[in-house]
Write a protein that holds these residues in place. Structure first.
Motif, PDB file in Angstrom:
ATOM      1  N   ARG A 155      -2.705  -1.829   5.737  1.00 19.19           N
ATOM      2  CA  ARG A 155      -1.375  -1.923   5.159  1.00 19.19           C
ATOM      3  C   ARG A 155      -1.465  -2.425   3.728  1.00 19.19           C
ATOM      4  O   ARG A 155      -2.108  -3.446   3.456  1.00 19.19           O
ATOM      5  CB  ARG A 155      -0.535  -2.883   6.005  1.00 19.19           C
ATOM      6  N   PRO A 156      -0.855  -1.736   2.757  1.00 20.16           N
ATOM      7  CA  PRO A 156      -0.942  -2.168   1.359  1.00 20.16           C
ATOM      8  C   PRO A 156      -0.231  -3.501   1.141  1.00 20.16           C
ATOM      9  O   PRO A 156       0.814  -3.772   1.728  1.00 20.16           O
ATOM     10  CB  PRO A 156      -0.258  -1.038   0.594  1.00 20.16           C
ATOM     11  N   GLN A 157      -0.799  -4.316   0.297  1.00 22.18           N
ATOM     12  CA  GLN A 157      -0.219  -5.626  -0.018  1.00 22.18           C
ATOM     13  C   GLN A 157       0.706  -5.567  -1.226  1.00 22.18           C
ATOM     14  O   GLN A 157       1.508  -6.474  -1.451  1.00 22.18           O
ATOM     15  CB  GLN A 157      -1.338  -6.637  -0.260  1.00 22.18           C
ATOM     16  N   SER A 158       0.591  -4.522  -2.020  1.00 25.94           N
ATOM     17  CA  SER A 158       1.475  -4.321  -3.172  1.00 25.94           C
ATOM     18  C   SER A 158       1.680  -2.824  -3.342  1.00 25.94           C
ATOM     19  O   SER A 158       0.915  -2.012  -2.813  1.00 25.94           O
ATOM     20  CB  SER A 158       0.881  -4.944  -4.436  1.00 25.94           C
ATOM     21  N   PHE A 159       2.708  -2.461  -4.106  1.00 25.60           N
ATOM     22  CA  PHE A 159       3.062  -1.053  -4.272  1.00 25.60           C
ATOM     23  C   PHE A 159       3.188  -0.709  -5.752  1.00 25.60           C
ATOM     24  O   PHE A 159       3.629  -1.548  -6.556  1.00 25.60           O
ATOM     25  CB  PHE A 159       4.389  -0.748  -3.563  1.00 25.60           C
ATOM     26  N   PRO A 160       2.819   0.516  -6.119  1.00 24.93           N
ATOM     27  CA  PRO A 160       2.981   0.933  -7.522  1.00 24.93           C
ATOM     28  C   PRO A 160       4.449   1.094  -7.879  1.00 24.93           C
ATOM     29  O   PRO A 160       5.306   1.261  -7.006  1.00 24.93           O
ATOM     30  CB  PRO A 160       2.236   2.268  -7.575  1.00 24.93           C
ATOM     31  N   GLU A 161       4.737   1.078  -9.154  1.00 24.19           N
ATOM     32  CA  GLU A 161       6.107   1.272  -9.616  1.00 24.19           C
ATOM     33  C   GLU A 161       6.518   2.742  -9.473  1.00 24.19           C
ATOM     34  O   GLU A 161       5.687   3.636  -9.381  1.00 24.19           O
ATOM     35  CB  GLU A 161       6.243   0.834 -11.079  1.00 24.19           C
ATOM     36  N   PRO A 167       7.794   2.207   0.227  1.00 22.79           N
ATOM     37  CA  PRO A 167       7.363   0.862   0.650  1.00 22.79           C
ATOM     38  C   PRO A 167       8.022   0.387   1.940  1.00 22.79           C
ATOM     39  O   PRO A 167       7.338  -0.069   2.867  1.00 22.79           O
ATOM     40  CB  PRO A 167       7.751  -0.020  -0.551  1.00 22.79           C
ATOM     41  N   SER A 168       9.343   0.494   2.037  1.00 23.17           N
ATOM     42  CA  SER A 168      10.031   0.034   3.247  1.00 23.17           C
ATOM     43  C   SER A 168       9.658   0.889   4.453  1.00 23.17           C
ATOM     44  O   SER A 168       9.534   0.386   5.580  1.00 23.17           O
ATOM     45  CB  SER A 168      11.549   0.044   3.034  1.00 23.17           C
ATOM     46  N   TYR A 202       2.510   9.291  -1.857  1.00 21.42           N
ATOM     47  CA  TYR A 202       1.990   7.945  -1.614  1.00 21.42           C
ATOM     48  C   TYR A 202       1.842   7.699  -0.108  1.00 21.42           C
ATOM     49  O   TYR A 202       0.851   7.097   0.337  1.00 21.42           O
ATOM     50  CB  TYR A 202       2.920   6.905  -2.240  1.00 21.42           C
TER      51      TYR A 202
END
Length: 282
Positions: A155-161, A167-168, A202
Motif C-alpha cells: 500500500r502506498p504511503q504517499s501519492f503523487p499530485e 488515493p481514496s 496509477y
C-alpha cells in the motif's frame, strides 16, 4: 489451444461515445456484438475411436457428478494415441473462455471446450513434459484457487499530485482485500466514478498483476486480470471495436463472468449424450 498466448495489458482508456446519424447530440457507447452459438461438432472427417468415445462417456459421468454436488476427477489425455487425440480435438473444439496462469515454476494454458463447463488444460513445468487433461466444473481448480495468488504489492504511503479519486479508492481496495472472507463478492464500477486516465493508470501501476488472465468472448470481449492483491480482479468489457465500455474491480475468489452456471453444465451433459447417441447410430 488457447486464445491467450501472453498476458494483455490492463486498459485505462474508455470508449468514446458515438452518435446516431439522425441525432448528432445523442452520444452513447457502442455495445458488443458477435455472440457465438453452439453447433454440434462435426465428426465425419475423423473416425471415432473407442477410446475417444470412452472419454465422452467419462465426461458425461463427471458432469452428472458435478450436478449432484460431487467433485469429479480430471481426465488425463496424455496416454491416448494420436488418432484418439485428433478425434477429441475435433469433438471438443474451442469454446468462448480461455485463460493463462503463470506462477513460479508452473504455467497453465486453459481453454473451455464447445461444451460449457468442460475445460482442457495444459500444464508446463521446467524440465518436465507437458501434461494434457480435462476437468469439469464451473471453473478448473487452478482458477478456483487463483484469487489467493499475490505478487506482494504494498500500500502506498504517499501519492503523487494530480490524482482525483485514486488515493481514496486504493485505501478502500487494500482494506477490502485484507478483510476478505470466503463467500464475499463485491463489484466497484470504475466506469461510474469520476476517474481520470491518470487515476486509472496509477491504479494499474500500484495494484500490479499476479500472472492470471482470463478472456471470455461472448458479446464482445470480457478481459479479466488478477491484481497483485488477493481476490482483487480487473474485469473489463470491450465492444466490437476493441474499446472499453465497462471497467470494474471485483473483490471475489473468481469473477462470475469466468464461470459456467449449473444451467450450462446441464446443457453440456444433454449435448454430450446427444453426441454419444449420434456416434452410436453412425
Amino acid at each position: 489451444m488457447t486464445m491467450l498466448e501472453q498476458h494483455s495489458p490492463v486498459a485505462t482508456e474508455n470508449a468514446r461515445p458515438v452518435s446516431p446519424f439522425d441525432d448528432p447530440e445523442c452520444g452513447y457507447l457502442q455495445m458488443p456484438r458477435g455472440m457465438q452459438t453452439f453447433s454440434m461438432p462435426i465428426t465425419g472427417g475423423i473416425p471415432a475411436s473407442r477410446a475417444g468415445i470412452a472419454v465422452l462417456r467419462q465426461l458425461a459421468e463427471c458432469l452428472t457428478a458435478e450436478l449432484n454436488g460431487i467433485d469429479s476427477d480430471r481426465i488425463d489425455l496424455d496416454s491416448y494415441d494420436e488418432e484418439t487425440g485428433r478425434f477429441l480435438d475435433q469433438v471438443l473444439g474451442d469454446g468462448e473462455v480461455s485463460a493463462l496462469v503463470d506462477i513460479p515454476d508452473v504455467r497453465w494454458a486453459i481453454r473451455e471446450s464447445v461444451f460449457i463447463g468442460v475445460w482442457r488444460l495444459r500444464e508446463f513445468r521446467p524440465g518436465e513434459p507437458a501434461r494434457d487433461y480435462l476437468e469439469v466444473g464451473s471453473v478448473p481448480a487452478v482458477l478456483r484457487q487463483a484469487g489467493r495468488y499475490t505478487s506482494g504489492v504494498e500500500r502506498p504511503q504517499s501519492f503523487p499530485e494530480g490524482l482525483m479519486n485514486a488515493p481514496s479508492l486504493l485505501v478502500e481496495v487494500f482494506a477490502k482485500s485484507a478483510a476478505f472472507e470466503e463467500g464475499q463478492s463485491e463489484v466497484i464500477n470504475l466506469s461510474l466514478l469520476p476517474m481520470t486516465e491518470n487515476d486509472l493508470a496509477y491504479l494499474v501501476d500500484v495494484l500490479g498483476l499476479a500472472g492470471v488472465s482470463i478472456l471470455s468472448k461472448g458479446y464482445g470481449d470480457c478481459r479479466i486480470r488478477l491484481t497483485g492483491l488477493p481476490n482483487v480482479w480487473w474485469v473489463q468489457y470491450f465492444n466490437a471495436s476493441d474499446q472499453m465500455i465497462l471497467n470494474t474491480l471485483e473483490i471475489t475468489p473468481i469473477p462470475q463472468a469466468a464461470q459456467a452456471t449449473r444451467e450450462d453444465l446441464e446443457d453440456s451433459l444433454q449435448r454430450i449424450r446427444e453426441l454419444l447417441a449420434l456416434l452410436k447410430a453412425s
